[in-house]
Design a protein around this motif. Structure first.
Motif, PDB file in Angstrom:
ATOM      1  N   GLU A   1     -46.628  -9.203 -14.009  1.00  0.00           N
ATOM      2  CA  GLU A   1     -47.653  -8.170 -13.905  1.00  0.00           C
ATOM      3  C   GLU A   1     -47.965  -7.828 -12.442  1.00  0.00           C
ATOM      4  OE1 GLU A   1     -51.266  -9.276 -15.799  1.00  0.00           O
ATOM      5  OE2 GLU A   1     -52.099  -7.245 -15.691  1.00  0.00           O
ATOM      6  N   GLN A   2     -47.898  -8.860 -11.584  1.00  0.00           N
ATOM      7  CA  GLN A   2     -48.245  -8.663 -10.183  1.00  0.00           C
ATOM      8  C   GLN A   2     -47.387  -7.558  -9.533  1.00  0.00           C
ATOM      9  OE1 GLN A   2     -47.601 -12.239  -8.069  1.00  0.00           O
ATOM     10  NE2 GLN A   2     -49.273 -11.909  -6.640  1.00  0.00           N
ATOM     11  N   ALA A   3     -46.088  -7.587  -9.856  1.00  0.00           N
ATOM     12  CA  ALA A   3     -45.175  -6.602  -9.280  1.00  0.00           C
ATOM     13  C   ALA A   3     -45.569  -5.206  -9.761  1.00  0.00           C
ATOM     14  CB  ALA A   3     -43.738  -6.922  -9.681  1.00  0.00           C
ATOM     15  N   GLU A   4     -45.978  -5.122 -11.023  1.00  0.00           N
ATOM     16  CA  GLU A   4     -46.372  -3.821 -11.563  1.00  0.00           C
ATOM     17  C   GLU A   4     -47.628  -3.305 -10.872  1.00  0.00           C
ATOM     18  OE1 GLU A   4     -44.480  -3.622 -15.975  1.00  0.00           O
ATOM     19  OE2 GLU A   4     -46.637  -3.461 -15.779  1.00  0.00           O
ATOM     20  N   ASN A   5     -48.585  -4.219 -10.625  1.00  0.00           N
ATOM     21  CA  ASN A   5     -49.826  -3.780  -9.977  1.00  0.00           C
ATOM     22  C   ASN A   5     -49.539  -3.194  -8.601  1.00  0.00           C
ATOM     23  OD1 ASN A   5     -51.180  -4.579 -12.185  1.00  0.00           O
ATOM     24  ND2 ASN A   5     -51.867  -6.541 -11.339  1.00  0.00           N
ATOM     25  N   LYS A   6     -48.617  -3.833  -7.883  1.00  0.00           N
ATOM     26  CA  LYS A   6     -48.270  -3.350  -6.551  1.00  0.00           C
ATOM     27  C   LYS A   6     -47.700  -1.923  -6.645  1.00  0.00           C
ATOM     28  CE  LYS A   6     -46.652  -6.913  -3.735  1.00  0.00           C
ATOM     29  NZ  LYS A   6     -45.500  -7.654  -3.232  1.00  0.00           N
TER      30      LYS A   6
ATOM     31  N   ALA B   1     -40.696   9.911  -7.556  1.00  0.00           N
ATOM     32  CA  ALA B   1     -39.851   9.411  -8.643  1.00  0.00           C
ATOM     33  C   ALA B   1     -40.103   7.917  -8.815  1.00  0.00           C
ATOM     34  CB  ALA B   1     -38.379   9.654  -8.317  1.00  0.00           C
ATOM     35  N   VAL B   2     -40.277   7.495 -10.058  1.00  0.00           N
ATOM     36  CA  VAL B   2     -40.419   6.070 -10.345  1.00  0.00           C
ATOM     37  C   VAL B   2     -39.190   5.660 -11.146  1.00  0.00           C
ATOM     38  CG1 VAL B   2     -41.807   4.311 -11.507  1.00  0.00           C
ATOM     39  CG2 VAL B   2     -42.932   6.193 -10.296  1.00  0.00           C
ATOM     40  N   ILE B   3     -38.453   4.703 -10.590  1.00  0.00           N
ATOM     41  CA  ILE B   3     -37.225   4.285 -11.265  1.00  0.00           C
ATOM     42  C   ILE B   3     -37.320   2.786 -11.574  1.00  0.00           C
ATOM     43  CG2 ILE B   3     -35.914   6.077 -10.041  1.00  0.00           C
ATOM     44  CD1 ILE B   3     -34.681   3.891  -8.301  1.00  0.00           C
ATOM     45  N   GLY B   4     -36.374   2.290 -12.371  1.00  0.00           N
ATOM     46  CA  GLY B   4     -36.332   0.854 -12.642  1.00  0.00           C
ATOM     47  C   GLY B   4     -37.049   0.462 -13.923  1.00  0.00           C
ATOM     48  N   CYS B   5     -37.353  -0.824 -14.004  1.00  0.00           N
ATOM     49  CA  CYS B   5     -37.783  -1.403 -15.283  1.00  0.00           C
ATOM     50  C   CYS B   5     -39.140  -0.913 -15.756  1.00  0.00           C
ATOM     51  CB  CYS B   5     -37.787  -2.923 -15.187  1.00  0.00           C
ATOM     52  SG  CYS B   5     -36.125  -3.570 -15.022  1.00  0.00           S
ATOM     53  N   MET B   6     -40.068  -0.659 -14.826  1.00  0.00           N
ATOM     54  CA  MET B   6     -41.375  -0.181 -15.275  1.00  0.00           C
ATOM     55  C   MET B   6     -41.248   1.175 -15.931  1.00  0.00           C
ATOM     56  SD  MET B   6     -44.025  -1.043 -12.273  1.00  0.00           S
ATOM     57  CE  MET B   6     -45.338   0.074 -12.728  1.00  0.00           C
ATOM     58  N   ALA B   7     -40.406   2.018 -15.350  1.00  0.00           N
ATOM     59  CA  ALA B   7     -40.196   3.347 -15.919  1.00  0.00           C
ATOM     60  C   ALA B   7     -39.675   3.200 -17.343  1.00  0.00           C
ATOM     61  CB  ALA B   7     -39.212   4.140 -15.065  1.00  0.00           C
TER      62      ALA B   7
ATOM     63  N   ALA C   1     -42.169  10.729   4.422  1.00  0.00           N
ATOM     64  CA  ALA C   1     -41.166  11.169   3.436  1.00  0.00           C
ATOM     65  C   ALA C   1     -41.668  12.324   2.587  1.00  0.00           C
ATOM     66  CB  ALA C   1     -40.804   9.999   2.537  1.00  0.00           C
ATOM     67  N   GLN C   2     -40.735  13.211   2.208  1.00  0.00           N
ATOM     68  CA  GLN C   2     -41.093  14.285   1.273  1.00  0.00           C
ATOM     69  C   GLN C   2     -40.691  13.920  -0.148  1.00  0.00           C
ATOM     70  OE1 GLN C   2     -38.787  16.831   3.794  1.00  0.00           O
ATOM     71  NE2 GLN C   2     -40.456  18.324   3.815  1.00  0.00           N
ATOM     72  N   VAL C   3     -39.797  12.942  -0.228  1.00  0.00           N
ATOM     73  CA  VAL C   3     -39.407  12.446  -1.548  1.00  0.00           C
ATOM     74  C   VAL C   3     -39.666  10.942  -1.541  1.00  0.00           C
ATOM     75  CG1 VAL C   3     -37.473  12.084  -3.130  1.00  0.00           C
ATOM     76  CG2 VAL C   3     -37.561  14.165  -1.738  1.00  0.00           C
ATOM     77  N   LEU C   4     -40.409  10.471  -2.521  1.00  0.00           N
ATOM     78  CA  LEU C   4     -40.659   9.026  -2.609  1.00  0.00           C
ATOM     79  C   LEU C   4     -39.983   8.512  -3.879  1.00  0.00           C
ATOM     80  CD1 LEU C   4     -44.476   8.748  -1.825  1.00  0.00           C
ATOM     81  CD2 LEU C   4     -42.629   7.775  -0.453  1.00  0.00           C
ATOM     82  N   VAL C   5     -39.135   7.508  -3.718  1.00  0.00           N
ATOM     83  CA  VAL C   5     -38.513   6.909  -4.901  1.00  0.00           C
ATOM     84  C   VAL C   5     -38.923   5.442  -4.937  1.00  0.00           C
ATOM     85  CG1 VAL C   5     -36.333   6.412  -6.083  1.00  0.00           C
ATOM     86  CG2 VAL C   5     -36.530   8.476  -4.667  1.00  0.00           C
ATOM     87  N   TYR C   6     -39.689   5.052  -5.941  1.00  0.00           N
ATOM     88  CA  TYR C   6     -40.095   3.652  -6.058  1.00  0.00           C
ATOM     89  C   TYR C   6     -39.270   2.967  -7.135  1.00  0.00           C
ATOM     90  CZ  TYR C   6     -44.018   4.388  -2.941  1.00  0.00           C
ATOM     91  OH  TYR C   6     -44.789   4.660  -1.842  1.00  0.00           O
ATOM     92  N   ASN C   7     -38.528   1.937  -6.704  1.00  0.00           N
ATOM     93  CA  ASN C   7     -37.772   1.136  -7.661  1.00  0.00           C
ATOM     94  C   ASN C   7     -38.665  -0.022  -8.099  1.00  0.00           C
ATOM     95  OD1 ASN C   7     -35.804   0.107  -9.234  1.00  0.00           O
ATOM     96  ND2 ASN C   7     -34.467  -0.570  -7.572  1.00  0.00           N
ATOM     97  N   THR C   8     -38.876  -0.151  -9.403  1.00  0.00           N
ATOM     98  CA  THR C   8     -39.926  -1.058  -9.879  1.00  0.00           C
ATOM     99  C   THR C   8     -39.390  -2.193 -10.738  1.00  0.00           C
ATOM    100  OG1 THR C   8     -40.178   0.347 -11.807  1.00  0.00           O
ATOM    101  CG2 THR C   8     -41.631   0.805  -9.936  1.00  0.00           C
ATOM    102  N   CYS C   9     -40.190  -3.254 -10.807  1.00  0.00           N
ATOM    103  CA  CYS C   9     -39.820  -4.446 -11.578  1.00  0.00           C
ATOM    104  C   CYS C   9     -40.938  -4.725 -12.578  1.00  0.00           C
ATOM    105  CB  CYS C   9     -39.680  -5.604 -10.602  1.00  0.00           C
ATOM    106  SG  CYS C   9     -39.564  -7.210 -11.388  1.00  0.00           S
TER     107      CYS C   9
END
Ligand code: 5AD
Ligand code: SF4
Length: 528
Positions: free
Chosen positions: A39-44, A65-71, A27-35
């Motif tokens: 804490e475990q989900a954040e570490n991943k 791009a980092v989207i979702g709750c962590m952002a 991919a040339q664009v990475l979009v990570y949707n985060t929770c």
């Protein structure tokens, strides 16, 4: 909720001409949707962000791009600590993502402020205001439903009814990351269900953090052109225990959760299974149970987290109910709907949890026939009341032991719930080829089973000889595995409701056989 957000973003980007690839390396664009819930989900997520950083340092042209709750929770700080991140977008601002990506791709030099879209201080608006200026609604409304990307062969979909949360459970980040509770208009929800049904969807799951608190008071929130708009929820004060959905005292016309269920059930009959998650154990009115009883296509399934069986811990969690009240709700639900299945969430190792508190949680699991419980070890989350008020004083080893004990106990309870189904024939909504068969066919290659000795393939058994296992769910959300009858194609079965005779029960699933030949299975499409 996150899955739906990902689907909506994906739909928006597809419309704009983005192509999707199977592997992140391509991919040339990475979009990570985060929770951010644990804490475990954040570490991943941080480890993936780290990998993207390495690629950039090696000179790859990449937009991250980092989207979702962590952002939303970490905010600008995240971009400062991880400069490889190009864009940050919270769950309340996802409608702005495509434009932001566009800028980033054209490599326009933009101010850091324009690379960040977060709700921040806007997130907790006053409870009486309309959310008419709320652009996020467009994201749900403009949904470009893509059957290829949707579950169960494109025949199952999520529909959001409420965003955010007005509860303040002391351990939880959701009220901060997703903001105040905002209810969508009943018309928008029914229209979305109708659109999905027209595209072949037969199972809809309504989403909200506390779905039973859905309540839309008409005539209060209007857009500039006089249309009804999403509305900030009234909060717990509007409810009294057990009588959640009474009309508002000012007698304005109100659509309650029970009314909404009834509307979708009656106005979109092509939806053969209507589900909803997650219910809050307080304020679950009898009117909702009555509607469930009266409407055969509403699934008899409640996901209603208890979180703990100890009144002392429930109080520290600020859940607003006692174990006795939880049990009274379960009794009420089971007497209205004797075949209802109940699942929940439990947190072990909340600060100060003693062996006695934990024993009370075990007692609750023995008392309620939960079909399953998601069990979590308490994880202190920055910004929550719990992290500020209570030291995380239950040692990790104790949390782990309690977690394992509870998993073992729940497994016994689940097995007993599943055993009751043995001997019955139940309609099953077929969702996918089971992980077991898909692993097997991937390993064996498309051509069939190879018999290999010392690295040389001696014989190939034709692919047809392989048994393909399918999995699906009963209307009460129990997982069922069965073999695809020989000579049939899995794709013809996925997304259909077929009768399965159950002959075996395990703690995680039921096993069965197709109850009748294919012709009958087709005919059964009319029975849910
Ligand atoms: N630690 C552990 N579990 C949590 N949950 C929410 N916040 C936390 C936390 N800080 C669990 C709750 C909730 C589920 C979605 O996640 O059980 O119901
Ligand atoms: Fe979090 Fe409690 Fe709201 Fe659920 S009800 S999202 S646990 S604050």
């Amino acid at each position: 909720m996150n899955e739906l957000d990902s689907e909506l973003v994906r739909g928006q980007l597809a419309v704009m001409g983005y192509r999707f690839v199977d592997r992140p390396e391509a991919a040339q664009v990475l979009v990570y949707n985060t929770c951010s819930v644990r804490e475990q989900a954040e570490n991943k997520a941080y480890s993936r962000i780290g990998l993207a950083g390495l690629r950039k340092r090696e000179g790859e042209q990449l937009v991250l791009a980092v989207i979702g709750c962590m952002a939303e929770r970490d905010g600008a700080d995240m971009i400062r600590r991880h400069p490889q991140i190009d864009l940050l977008c919270g769950p309340g601002e996802l409608d702005r993502l495509p434009a932001m990506l566009d800028n980033a791709l054209r490599q326009q030099v933009v101010e850091i402020a324009d690379r960040i879209a977060l709700q921040g201080s806007r997130s907790r608006r006053t409870a009486t205001l309309s959310a008419a200026e709320d652009n996020l609604e467009f994201l749900d409304l403009s949904r470009a439903f893509d059957p290829d990307g949707a579950p169960a062969g494109g025949r199952a979909a999520y529909v959001r009814i409420t965003r955010g949360c007005n509860k303040f459970c002391t351990y939880c980040v959701v009220p901060q990351t997703r903001g105040a509770e905002v209810h969508r208009t009943p018309d928008a929800i029914v229209d979305e269900c109708r659109m999905l049904a027209e595209r072949g969807v037969i199972e809809v799951t309504l989403l909200g953090q506390t779905v039973n608190h859905y309540r839309y008071v008409h005539g209060m929130a209007l857009t500039v052109d006089g249309q009804e708009a999403p509305q900030v929820g009234p909060g717990g004060a509007a409810f009294r225990p057990g009588r959640a959905s009474e009309p508002a005292s000012d007698a304005r016309r109100t659509t309650t959760f029970a009314d909404l269920l009834r509307r979708i059930h009656d106005e979109v009959p092509a939806i053969r299974r209507l589900r909803f998650v997650t219910s809050y154990p307080r304020d679950f009115g009898d009117d909702i149970l009555d509607t469930m009883r009266a409407c055969p296509r509403i699934c008899r399934y409640l996901h209603v987290p208890a979180q703990s069986g100890s009144n002392r811990i429930l109080k520290l969690m600020n859940r607003g109910y006692t174990v006795e009240e939880y049990l009274a709700f379960v009794d009420r639900a089971r007497s209205a709907l004797p075949d209802v299945a109940i699942s929940g969430d439990i947190i072990v190792g909340f600060p100060t949890e003693t062996d006695e508190d934990f024993a009370a949680t075990k007692a609750l699991l023995r008392q309620v026939p939960f079909k399953n419980n998601f069990i979590f070890k308490y994880s202190p989350r920055p910004g929550t009341t719990a992290i500020e008020r209570f030291p995380d004083d239950v040692p990790e080893a104790v949390k782990r032991r309690r977690n394992n004990e509870l998993l073992a106990l729940q497994s016994e309870v689940s097995a007993a719930v599943h055993r009751e189904q043995v001997g019955r024939t139940v309609p099953v909504f077929v969702e996918q080829i089971s992980a077991k068969s898909s692993r097997r066919s991937a390993r064996d290659g498309a051509g069939g089973l190879g018999l290999t000795v010392h690295g040389r393939t001696l014989a190939t058994v034709p692919a047809e000889a392989e048994t393909i296992q399918l999995t699906g769910r009963t209307a009460t959300d129990l997982i069922v595995a069965f073999d695809l009858p020989s000579g049939e194609r899995a794709d013809d079965w996925i997304g259909r409701i077929v009768p399965i005779a159950i002959h075996e029960a395990e703690s995680l699933l039921l096993r069965g056989r197709v109850a009748s030949a294919r012709v009958n299975a087709k005919a059964s499409d009319n029975a849910s």
